[in-house]
Design a protein around this motif. Structure first.
Motif, PDB file in Angstrom:
ATOM      1  N   CYS A  37       0.836  -1.206   0.000  1.00 15.79           N
ATOM      2  CA  CYS A  37       0.000   0.000   0.000  1.00 15.79           C
ATOM      3  C   CYS A  37       0.869   1.254   0.000  1.00 15.79           C
ATOM      4  O   CYS A  37       1.983   1.262   0.531  1.00 15.79           O
ATOM      5  CB  CYS A  37      -0.900   0.033   1.230  1.00 15.79           C
ATOM      6  SG  CYS A  37      -2.278  -1.132   1.164  1.00 15.79           S
ATOM      7  N   SER A  38       0.348   2.309  -0.602  1.00 15.54           N
ATOM      8  CA  SER A  38       1.002   3.618  -0.578  1.00 15.54           C
ATOM      9  C   SER A  38       0.069   4.606   0.097  1.00 15.54           C
ATOM     10  O   SER A  38      -1.117   4.685  -0.237  1.00 15.54           O
ATOM     11  CB  SER A  38       1.296   4.099  -2.000  1.00 15.54           C
ATOM     12  OG  SER A  38       2.248   3.268  -2.614  1.00 15.54           O
ATOM     13  N   PHE A  39       0.639   5.333   1.051  1.00 13.89           N
ATOM     14  CA  PHE A  39      -0.123   6.330   1.804  1.00 13.89           C
ATOM     15  C   PHE A  39       0.557   7.676   1.587  1.00 13.89           C
ATOM     16  O   PHE A  39       1.674   7.896   2.048  1.00 13.89           O
ATOM     17  CB  PHE A  39      -0.152   5.961   3.288  1.00 13.89           C
ATOM     18  CG  PHE A  39      -0.693   4.574   3.536  1.00 13.89           C
ATOM     19  CD1 PHE A  39      -2.056   4.327   3.472  1.00 13.89           C
ATOM     20  CD2 PHE A  39       0.164   3.524   3.818  1.00 13.89           C
ATOM     21  CE1 PHE A  39      -2.554   3.046   3.700  1.00 13.89           C
ATOM     22  CE2 PHE A  39      -0.323   2.246   4.058  1.00 13.89           C
ATOM     23  CZ  PHE A  39      -1.689   2.007   3.989  1.00 13.89           C
ATOM     24  N   ILE A  40      -0.097   8.568   0.866  1.00 11.09           N
ATOM     25  CA  ILE A  40       0.488   9.843   0.474  1.00 11.09           C
ATOM     26  C   ILE A  40      -0.239  10.970   1.197  1.00 11.09           C
ATOM     27  O   ILE A  40      -1.461  11.121   1.048  1.00 11.09           O
ATOM     28  CB  ILE A  40       0.392  10.027  -1.050  1.00 11.09           C
ATOM     29  CG1 ILE A  40       1.050   8.842  -1.755  1.00 11.09           C
ATOM     30  CG2 ILE A  40       1.013  11.356  -1.477  1.00 11.09           C
ATOM     31  CD1 ILE A  40       0.545   8.591  -3.162  1.00 11.09           C
ATOM     32  N   GLU A  41       0.510  11.727   1.986  1.00 15.31           N
ATOM     33  CA  GLU A  41      -0.030  12.861   2.742  1.00 15.31           C
ATOM     34  C   GLU A  41      -1.260  12.461   3.562  1.00 15.31           C
ATOM     35  O   GLU A  41      -2.277  13.148   3.558  1.00 15.31           O
ATOM     36  CB  GLU A  41      -0.313  14.034   1.813  1.00 15.31           C
ATOM     37  CG  GLU A  41       0.955  14.567   1.169  1.00 15.31           C
ATOM     38  CD  GLU A  41       0.746  15.747   0.238  1.00 15.31           C
ATOM     39  OE1 GLU A  41      -0.399  16.182   0.033  1.00 15.31           O
ATOM     40  OE2 GLU A  41       1.762  16.235  -0.291  1.00 15.31           O
ATOM     41  N   CYS A  42      -1.137  11.343   4.273  1.00 15.38           N
ATOM     42  CA  CYS A  42      -2.217  10.840   5.118  1.00 15.38           C
ATOM     43  C   CYS A  42      -1.912  11.131   6.588  1.00 15.38           C
ATOM     44  O   CYS A  42      -0.767  11.353   6.957  1.00 15.38           O
ATOM     45  CB  CYS A  42      -2.377   9.334   4.926  1.00 15.38           C
ATOM     46  SG  CYS A  42      -2.905   8.878   3.255  1.00 15.38           S
ATOM     47  N   ILE A  43      -2.952  11.118   7.397  1.00 13.07           N
ATOM     48  CA  ILE A  43      -2.811  11.303   8.839  1.00 13.07           C
ATOM     49  C   ILE A  43      -3.469  10.110   9.511  1.00 13.07           C
ATOM     50  O   ILE A  43      -4.643   9.822   9.282  1.00 13.07           O
ATOM     51  CB  ILE A  43      -3.487  12.603   9.311  1.00 13.07           C
ATOM     52  CG1 ILE A  43      -2.848  13.810   8.630  1.00 13.07           C
ATOM     53  CG2 ILE A  43      -3.405  12.731  10.840  1.00 13.07           C
ATOM     54  CD1 ILE A  43      -3.580  15.119   8.885  1.00 13.07           C
ATOM     55  N   LYS A  57       4.532   2.229   1.502  1.00 14.19           N
ATOM     56  CA  LYS A  57       5.174   3.538   1.484  1.00 14.19           C
ATOM     57  C   LYS A  57       4.293   4.538   2.222  1.00 14.19           C
ATOM     58  O   LYS A  57       3.094   4.618   1.980  1.00 14.19           O
ATOM     59  CB  LYS A  57       5.391   4.013   0.052  1.00 14.19           C
ATOM     60  CG  LYS A  57       6.346   3.149  -0.717  1.00 14.19           C
ATOM     61  CD  LYS A  57       6.545   3.649  -2.130  1.00 14.19           C
ATOM     62  CE  LYS A  57       7.483   2.701  -2.852  1.00 14.19           C
ATOM     63  NZ  LYS A  57       7.699   3.080  -4.230  1.00 14.19           N
ATOM     64  N   PHE A  58       4.934   5.288   3.113  1.00 11.45           N
ATOM     65  CA  PHE A  58       4.286   6.395   3.807  1.00 11.45           C
ATOM     66  C   PHE A  58       5.005   7.655   3.342  1.00 11.45           C
ATOM     67  O   PHE A  58       6.133   7.918   3.751  1.00 11.45           O
ATOM     68  CB  PHE A  58       4.416   6.228   5.326  1.00 11.45           C
ATOM     69  CG  PHE A  58       3.661   5.050   5.870  1.00 11.45           C
ATOM     70  CD1 PHE A  58       2.335   5.179   6.258  1.00 11.45           C
ATOM     71  CD2 PHE A  58       4.260   3.810   5.990  1.00 11.45           C
ATOM     72  CE1 PHE A  58       1.629   4.090   6.771  1.00 11.45           C
ATOM     73  CE2 PHE A  58       3.573   2.712   6.502  1.00 11.45           C
ATOM     74  CZ  PHE A  58       2.252   2.864   6.894  1.00 11.45           C
ATOM     75  N   ILE A  59       4.386   8.407   2.459  1.00 10.96           N
ATOM     76  CA  ILE A  59       5.018   9.573   1.845  1.00 10.96           C
ATOM     77  C   ILE A  59       4.386  10.845   2.417  1.00 10.96           C
ATOM     78  O   ILE A  59       3.180  11.061   2.268  1.00 10.96           O
ATOM     79  CB  ILE A  59       4.865   9.523   0.309  1.00 10.96           C
ATOM     80  CG1 ILE A  59       5.497   8.229  -0.228  1.00 10.96           C
ATOM     81  CG2 ILE A  59       5.468  10.766  -0.332  1.00 10.96           C
ATOM     82  CD1 ILE A  59       5.095   7.883  -1.643  1.00 10.96           C
ATOM     83  N   ASN A  60       5.208  11.646   3.088  1.00  8.62           N
ATOM     84  CA  ASN A  60       4.735  12.888   3.716  1.00  8.62           C
ATOM     85  C   ASN A  60       3.496  12.660   4.576  1.00  8.62           C
ATOM     86  O   ASN A  60       2.569  13.466   4.574  1.00  8.62           O
ATOM     87  CB  ASN A  60       4.444  13.965   2.668  1.00  8.62           C
ATOM     88  CG  ASN A  60       5.683  14.402   1.928  1.00  8.62           C
ATOM     89  OD1 ASN A  60       6.771  14.444   2.499  1.00  8.62           O
ATOM     90  ND2 ASN A  60       5.545  14.707   0.657  1.00  8.62           N
ATOM     91  N   GLU A  75      11.117  -3.708   3.996  1.00  9.81           N
ATOM     92  CA  GLU A  75      11.236  -2.913   2.782  1.00  9.81           C
ATOM     93  C   GLU A  75      10.185  -1.823   2.667  1.00  9.81           C
ATOM     94  O   GLU A  75       9.847  -1.379   1.564  1.00  9.81           O
ATOM     95  CB  GLU A  75      11.248  -3.818   1.540  1.00  9.81           C
ATOM     96  CG  GLU A  75      12.448  -4.748   1.543  1.00  9.81           C
ATOM     97  CD  GLU A  75      12.579  -5.569   0.283  1.00  9.81           C
ATOM     98  OE1 GLU A  75      12.150  -5.111  -0.782  1.00  9.81           O
ATOM     99  OE2 GLU A  75      13.120  -6.679   0.380  1.00  9.81           O
ATOM    100  N   SER A  76       9.677  -1.354   3.788  1.00  7.18           N
ATOM    101  CA  SER A  76       8.747  -0.224   3.787  1.00  7.18           C
ATOM    102  C   SER A  76       9.535   1.077   3.814  1.00  7.18           C
ATOM    103  O   SER A  76      10.658   1.117   4.267  1.00  7.18           O
ATOM    104  CB  SER A  76       7.806  -0.293   4.999  1.00  7.18           C
ATOM    105  OG  SER A  76       6.968  -1.391   4.883  1.00  7.18           O
ATOM    106  N   GLU A  77       8.913   2.113   3.315  1.00  2.00           N
ATOM    107  CA  GLU A  77       9.546   3.452   3.307  1.00  2.00           C
ATOM    108  C   GLU A  77       8.670   4.433   4.045  1.00  2.00           C
ATOM    109  O   GLU A  77       7.488   4.440   3.945  1.00  2.00           O
ATOM    110  CB  GLU A  77       9.731   3.935   1.875  1.00  2.00           C
ATOM    111  CG  GLU A  77      10.596   3.045   1.023  1.00  2.00           C
ATOM    112  CD  GLU A  77      10.678   3.546  -0.410  1.00  2.00           C
ATOM    113  OE1 GLU A  77      10.512   4.754  -0.670  1.00  2.00           O
ATOM    114  OE2 GLU A  77      10.909   2.723  -1.280  1.00  2.00           O
TER     115      GLU A  77
END
Length: 77
Positions: A37-43, A57-60, A75-77
């Motif tokens: 999963c990719s989480f972009i600008e999430c809270i 991925k947790f992006i911003n 291998e998570s970011e």
């Protein structure tokens, strides 16, 4: 966009893998498979204990007060 934990789980169970700009303030995803999963600008303020977050991925994103006890973050970011 603010979601309840039940709304978020429905999206996950429907196969959604990319989330942008969502906010989930309380709940548990213990033992959930969130691999890829990719989480972009999430809270999030969630319990991810024992969850699989492989290659996620947790992006911003803001992960305030999240619990990642025994979660697989390989291998998570």
């Amino acid at each position: 966009m603010e979601l309840t934990i039940d709304q978020f789980k429905e999206l996950l169970e429907a196969g959604q893998k990319t989330f942008s700009g969502i906010e989930v303030e309380e709940g548990s995803l213990q033992n959930y498979n969130l691999s890829g999963c990719s989480f972009i600008e999430c809270i999030f303020a969630l319990d991810f204990s024992n969850a699989s977050l492989k290659n996620s991925k947790f992006i911003n994103s803001n992960l305030k007060t999240c619990n990642f006890t025994e979660a697989d973050l390989t291998e998570s970011e």
